[in-house]
Design an enzyme around this catalytic site. Structure first.
Site, PDB file in Angstrom:
ATOM      1  N   HIS A 118       1.801  -3.966   3.226  1.00  0.00           N
ATOM      2  CA  HIS A 118       3.136  -4.746   3.023  1.00  0.00           C
ATOM      3  C   HIS A 118       2.888  -5.306   1.781  1.00  0.00           C
ATOM      4  O   HIS A 118       3.895  -5.359   0.975  1.00  0.00           O
ATOM      5  CB  HIS A 118       3.029  -6.040   3.996  1.00  0.00           C
ATOM      6  N   GLU A 119       1.942  -6.059   1.119  1.00  0.00           N
ATOM      7  CA  GLU A 119       1.753  -6.801   0.172  1.00  0.00           C
ATOM      8  C   GLU A 119       1.937  -5.603  -1.051  1.00  0.00           C
ATOM      9  O   GLU A 119       2.335  -5.864  -2.079  1.00  0.00           O
ATOM     10  CB  GLU A 119       0.725  -7.518  -0.005  1.00  0.00           C
ATOM     11  N   HIS A 163       5.286  -4.565  -1.908  1.00  0.00           N
ATOM     12  CA  HIS A 163       5.882  -5.507  -2.633  1.00  0.00           C
ATOM     13  C   HIS A 163       5.609  -5.320  -4.198  1.00  0.00           C
ATOM     14  O   HIS A 163       6.371  -5.173  -5.018  1.00  0.00           O
ATOM     15  CB  HIS A 163       5.281  -7.103  -2.224  1.00  0.00           C
ATOM     16  N   HIS A 177      12.500  -8.827   1.849  1.00  0.00           N
ATOM     17  CA  HIS A 177      12.100  -8.715   3.351  1.00  0.00           C
ATOM     18  C   HIS A 177      13.343  -8.309   3.783  1.00  0.00           C
ATOM     19  O   HIS A 177      14.555  -8.612   3.509  1.00  0.00           O
ATOM     20  CB  HIS A 177      11.714  -9.756   4.006  1.00  0.00           C
TER      21      HIS A 177
END
Ligand SMILES: *[C@@H]1O[C@H](CO)[C@@H](O)[C@H](O)[C@H]1NC(C)=O
Ligand SMILES: *[C@@H]1O[C@H](CO)[C@@H](O)[C@H](O)[C@H]1NC(C)=O
Ligand SMILES: *[C@@H]1O[C@H](CO)[C@@H](O)[C@H](O)[C@H]1NC(C)=O
Ligand SMILES: *[C@@H]1O[C@H](CO)[C@@H](O)[C@H](O)[C@H]1NC(C)=O
Length: 721
Positions: A239-240, A243, A319
């Protein structure tokens, strides 16, 4: 908000990306820093226009301050290897998903190393550094100090004559498209937000604004917490990482539009519009592939849709809106690896960034809201009972993936909508440990097993009820049996078709959408439609128990090439069973506990792989001993009997894949993330730089550091920076 989120259970964690990214200066190469033979990191090799897998390199930066301060038990090494193992696995998951080329060399920020620049146009030293900042400590990215070897050099320019080199260009990092610095620390963010597992930001962009480098910070306490499994950390890392690679409110406005296709960079420009607000004020991501992907998901192809973004921390959002895209890797809260998917809509966003090409076959299907139409996921419709993804009241049932029992509840990002969220305790049907001890009363015939799922049911054993009927006080027991989520064994017979088994019962076919009776039980069992035995369901993640361990220094990877009966090809289900059989054989050969073996799998060409390390709580010898034991015993082929046939190992390969030196670890992760091959027309871009350079100094990207101010005076072209 924080308190509410913490009540949701240990695995729910909020992402702080927006706040983090805002605090970082995004550096982009400056004209003055481009060497004459400048090639963008993304320049393709001549003649090659095929996308190449994105190569992500991670680099562990030891934290001098927090290492000492937050290491009461001396767990530093354990955390470090756990973080790196998670990073490696997250990168592997992107292998072949995103594709991009040259040694990567990062820029220095002139506002940091330079106090003043020359201001006389038409001189060779114009805009060059005239006065160094004596306090310059080098470059850092979210607290990770960037090694000089990764950075361009810098020079001091006298009024006349050649520049004096202060630091030459570093060698750069070979074969890398994205450099990720990894820190493990107990930062103030980790302190303030105890559920935070990790956070990341992008720090440098290339000349086409594609992210080149970033940092991920793991909050130290979670890396030694038994409540967070290895796959949770891997998923949080993924997830990070996404980003940092461009899925960020602050990077959306830099996305590229390449009308002639991603391989032809000639007519690319910054996208005019990436986000907009609809008439109700909802922020949407509106780029074409993303919109198409959502329309396809909801079953309303042809309708131009934007994808709603969650606005939890101000106007920038990084998100997806959780009401609509529950379970996507890019929603704001994370509730466990088993319930999270690298979904097609997220991958579509990477295609729309213009920086990557996406391998869509790697996408994991998102079940939430599938085919549910335009009205799905609105605050106005979620409470009307029009969709069985949402619930009303506060009863018990099943989480929509049917892996967990759930209770109907809400959370801040659901904005009043309610869904069955996993129970705080023992919600997982697929965990044997949650089951009843032998001999315990099991009136509803539940079975906890890796192949069990949650079913809405009110089954009660006839035997039990019959016995109890003799006691008047207990007749009501049967009448009261309420519909609730129960765990029963299932097996897929084909796509969308399955059978169930209740304790002591035969296998009974369970037609989706119907309620069935089970021999030996009163009551009904409801067979969910569209939830079980879908392709790509993510059963792998479930069948192999989630890993809950930190790696020791040693990490082994074993590959076994199996030979089976000729002309016998195995389906997914059979491969899973064969995997289990091979693993059993291996565990007994190794003479150790199963807790050393992680993520076993078998390919269609019968190559079995498994990773081995010692989980905490694993009793037994070190991984080194296991290595020796396996090396010896595998000299004799392993024979596994499965499905009426013999499978024998033809070869075995045992690799030691870890071990690190104390200061820095280059993992050399080849990731195929992206995608995209940035084909850069070098000459064209250089002209553009030149033009800009005559107009302004400093990075052309928006820049948060103090603007360079011109104070050109009669005496001599010195400007304060
Ligand atoms: C695309 O992804 C699939 C599934 O993950 C993988 O098997 C395949 O090799 C990938 N293709 C490329 C070109 O990397
Ligand atoms: C780029 O744009 C120009 C002008 O619109 C057009 O003539 C040219 O064909 C385009 N190039 C490509 C590769 O599409
Ligand atoms: C979950 O289990 C723990 C320990 O067994 C117990 O203390 C806690 O009260 C339980 N929580 C719920 C909501 O049942
Ligand atoms: C089970 O639930 C169904 C549907 O609500 C109901 O008709 C039935 O009477 C219940 N059976 C028992 C044994 O509770």
């Amino acid at each position: 908000m924080l308190q509410l989120l913490l009540l949701l259970g240990a695995a729910t964690s909020r992402c702080l990306h927006d706040e983090t990214q805002k605090s970082v200066n995004l550096l982009r190469p400056l004209f003055s820093q481009l060497p004459s033979n400048f090639r963008s990191s993304s320049l393709t090799l001549s003649g090659s226009r095929d996308p190449q897998p994105l190569r992500i390199q991670s680099c562990y930066i030891r934290d001098p301050v927090s290492d000492g301060a937050w290491d009461p038990e001396g767990d530093g090494m354990r955390r470090e290897s756990r973080a790196l193992a998670a990073m490696r696995e997250a990168a592997q998951r992107l292998q072949g998903v995103l594709a991009v080329q040259g040694a990567l060399l990062l820029s220095r920020d002139p506002a940091q190393y330079c106090h003043a620049v020359w201001g006389e146009p038409d001189t060779p030293n114009y805009h060059r550094c005239s006065l160094l900042n004596p306090g310059y400590k080098g470059e850092s990215c979210l607290g990770a100090k960037i090694p000089d070897a990764h950075l361009r050099g810098y020079a001091l320019w006298p009024e006349q004559g050649p520049p004096q080199l202060v630091q030459p260009d570093g060698p750069g990092v070979q074969n890398t498209d994205f450099l990720l610095y990894v820190r493990v620390a107990h930062t103030s963010k980790c302190h303030r937000e105890p559920s935070l597992i990790a956070y990341a930001a992008c720090c440098q962009l290339d000349s086409e604004d594609r992210p080149l480098a970033g940092t991920i910070v793991y909050c130290a306490q979670h890396l030694t917490s038994p409540r967070i499994t290895h796959s949770d950390i891997v998923t949080a890392t993924l997830h990070e990482l996404l980003h940092a690679l461009g899925f960020s409110g602050q990077l959306f406005k830099k996305w590229w539009d390449c009308p002639s296709g991603p391989n032809v960079r000639e007519n690319c420009s910054t996208r005019q519009q990436v986000t907009r607000r609809d008439e109700w004020g909802q922020l949407l991501l509106t780029t074409p592939t993303v919109s198409h992907s959502l329309a396809k998901h909801l079953g309303v192809l042809g309708v131009p849709l934007g994808v709603p973004l969650e606005e939890e921390q101000g106007p920038l959002s990084s998100h997806w809106e959780a009401r609509l895209l529950q379970g996507s890797i890019m929603t704001a809260t994370f509730d466990g690896a088993q319930r999270t998917r690298l979904d097609p809509i997220t991958l579509a966003a990477f295609k729309d960034s213009g920086w990557y090409q996406v391998n869509h076959s790697a996408a994991e299907k998102l079940l939430w809201g599938q085919g549910s139409g335009l009205e799905f996921g609105l605050v106005t419709t979620c409470g009307t009972g029009s969709s069985d993804f949402f619930c009303t009241g506060s009863g018990l049932g099943c989480h929509y993936l049917h892996l967990d029992k759930g209770s109907c509840s809400s959370d801040p990002v659901l904005e009043g909508c309610r869904m069955y969220k996993p129970l705080a305790n023992r919600s997982e049907c697929w965990k044997k440990e949650n089951g009843f001890p032998p001999g315990a009363e099991n009136p509803h015939g539940e079975i906890y097993h890796s192949q069990s799922r949650c079913f809405l049911a009110n089954l009660t054993s006839q035997l039990l009820s019959g016995d109890k009927a003799r006691h008047p006080s207990q007749i009501s027991y049967q009448e009261e049996a309420e519909l609730t989520g129960r765990c029963y064994l299932h097996q897929c017979t084909e796509r969308e078709a399955y059978m169930v088994q209740v304790e002591g019962s035969p296998w009974v076919s369970c037609p989706p959408g119907k309620a069935i009776q089970i021999p030996g039980y009163y009551g009904l069992l409801f067979c969910p439609r569209g939830r079980l035995c879908q392709t790509n369901e993510g059963t792998d993640a479930v069948t192999s128990p989630p890993m809950s361990c930190s790696t020791q220094d040693l990490l082994l990877k074993l590959s076994l090439g199996l030979a089976g009966p000729l002309g016998h090809s195995l389906g997914k289900q059979e491969r899973e069973e064969l995997t289990e059989a091979v693993l059993q054989a291996l565990v007994s050969r190794g003479g150790t506990d199963r807790c050393y073996f992680h993520s076993p799998s078998i390919t269609t060409s019968l190559v079995f792989t498994v990773h081995m390390w010692k989980s905490p709580g694993c009793q037994g010898p070190s991984v080194g001993m296991l290595h020796r034991a396996l090396t010896l015993t595998l000299q004799k082929p392993l024979e596994v009997y499965y499905g009426g046939a013999n499978f024998t190992t033809e070869y075995s390969k045992l690799l030691v894949t870890s071990g690190h030196n104390p200061s820095m670890t280059h993992l050399g992760l080849s990731i195929g993330l992206c995608l995209m091959l940035l084909i850069l027309v070098a000459a064209l871009r250089t002209v553009a730089y030149r033009k800009r350079a005559t107009l302004q100094v400093g990075p052309s990207a928006p820049y948060h550091s103090p603007e360079l101010q011109s104070t050109r005076g009669p005496v001599g072209g010195i400007r304060e920076v």
